[in-house]
Design a protein around this motif. Structure first.
Motif, short mmCIF file in Angstrom:
data_model
loop_
_atom_site.label_atom_id
_atom_site.label_comp_id
_atom_site.label_asym_id
_atom_site.label_seq_id
_atom_site.Cartn_x
_atom_site.Cartn_y
_atom_site.Cartn_z
N TYR A 29 -12.79 4.27 -18.94
CA TYR A 29 -12.30 5.51 -18.63
C TYR A 29 -12.80 6.88 -19.08
O TYR A 29 -12.99 8.06 -18.67
N ASN A 30 -13.26 6.74 -20.63
CA ASN A 30 -13.64 7.77 -21.25
C ASN A 30 -15.10 8.06 -21.38
O ASN A 30 -15.83 8.75 -21.51
N GLN A 31 -15.71 6.81 -20.81
CA GLN A 31 -17.16 6.54 -20.99
C GLN A 31 -17.86 6.90 -22.25
O GLN A 31 -18.81 7.52 -22.22
N ILE A 32 -16.97 6.63 -23.25
CA ILE A 32 -17.53 6.55 -24.50
C ILE A 32 -17.92 5.04 -25.04
O ILE A 32 -17.11 4.15 -24.74
N ASP A 33 -19.04 4.93 -25.57
CA ASP A 33 -19.61 3.78 -25.68
C ASP A 33 -19.16 3.24 -27.10
O ASP A 33 -19.41 3.35 -27.96
N THR A 34 -17.80 2.40 -27.04
CA THR A 34 -17.38 1.86 -28.14
C THR A 34 -17.24 0.14 -27.70
O THR A 34 -16.45 -0.37 -26.65
N GLU A 35 -17.79 -0.43 -28.29
CA GLU A 35 -18.02 -1.97 -28.28
C GLU A 35 -17.44 -2.77 -29.29
O GLU A 35 -17.53 -2.51 -30.24
N ILE A 36 -16.65 -3.76 -28.89
CA ILE A 36 -15.96 -4.41 -29.84
C ILE A 36 -16.85 -5.82 -29.81
O ILE A 36 -17.20 -6.62 -28.96
N ILE A 37 -17.29 -6.53 -30.99
CA ILE A 37 -17.91 -7.53 -31.30
C ILE A 37 -17.10 -8.61 -32.26
O ILE A 37 -16.65 -8.13 -33.42
N THR A 38 -16.82 -9.79 -31.68
CA THR A 38 -15.88 -10.55 -32.21
C THR A 38 -16.73 -11.61 -33.36
O THR A 38 -17.95 -11.80 -32.87
N CYS A 39 -16.14 -12.03 -34.48
CA CYS A 39 -16.89 -12.56 -35.41
C CYS A 39 -16.02 -13.85 -35.93
O CYS A 39 -14.69 -13.38 -35.97
N GLY A 40 -16.57 -14.83 -36.58
CA GLY A 40 -15.72 -15.92 -36.92
C GLY A 40 -16.67 -16.85 -37.72
O GLY A 40 -17.72 -16.47 -37.81
#
Length: 192
Positions: A29-40
């Protein structure tokens, strides 16, 4: 911008999903490139109540310089959360994010590995506050000034006291990484 979602086995889904949803809504919706990367520690981890989660990266593949922030959801000890959350590799990632001055956000007992890493010593923070405040006492034993409030921010570290604070922590993280305007828009359209 990339945010590392650091997952230990026994992680609570509601706490992990708060970051995924808030930053996903922001991206859309804000078109701000925020990406979640999961790690384990493994490609597939079992969350609390034994729901499998497939992660993007293994802990040994993390390059902290590629991320703007670290997010740590809590979990249940009965499902092995502390076995991985207190592992030195897990703690070293926390220390490196702190050393580089990056935002660190946790929900519930996600504050405990931050405390164990040593970076909260002398700082204000909180963690799970119910059932006899056992987890708050554990955090205090790491030299933390425990504050009995839902969300506590000291320096660039956000801690909170239980799963009910998950969305608030994710929204506050979004605000600090982008702007109050962006966070408030997502808060409004998500109904918070």
């Amino acid at each position: 911008m990339k945010i590392l979602l650091l997952l230990a086995k026994g992680v609570e889904l509601i706490e992990a999903s708060a970051f995924i949803d808030v930053f996903g809504w922001n991206r859309h919706y804000n078109q701000i490139d925020t990406e979640i990367i999961t790690c384990g520690f493994k490609r597939e981890i079992l969350s609390t109540f034994s729901i499998p989660i497939r992660v993007d990266l293994l802990i040994d593949e993390i390059v902290v310089d590629e991320y703007e922030a670290l997010a740590i959801p809590g979990g249940f000890g009965d499902y092995g959360f502390y076995e991985e959350a207190f592992d030195e590799k897990f703690l070293d990632i926390i220390r490196e994010f702190k050393d580089k001055g990056k935002l660190i956000a946790s929900i519930c007992v996600g504050a405990l590995p931050i405390g164990k890493s040593g970076i909260l010593e002398g700082k204000k923070a909180t963690t799970y506050h119910l059932m006899g405040k056992r987890r708050q006492k554990q955090l205090e034993a790491f030299g933390v000034n425990v504050v009995n409030e839902p969300v506590v921010i000291d320096d660039n570290i956000i801690t909170s006291w239980c799963p009910s604070t998950a969305i608030e922590v994710a929204l506050k993280s979004l605000e600090l990484l982008t702007s109050p305007t962006s966070s408030n828009k997502i808060r409004e359209i998500m109904g918070y």
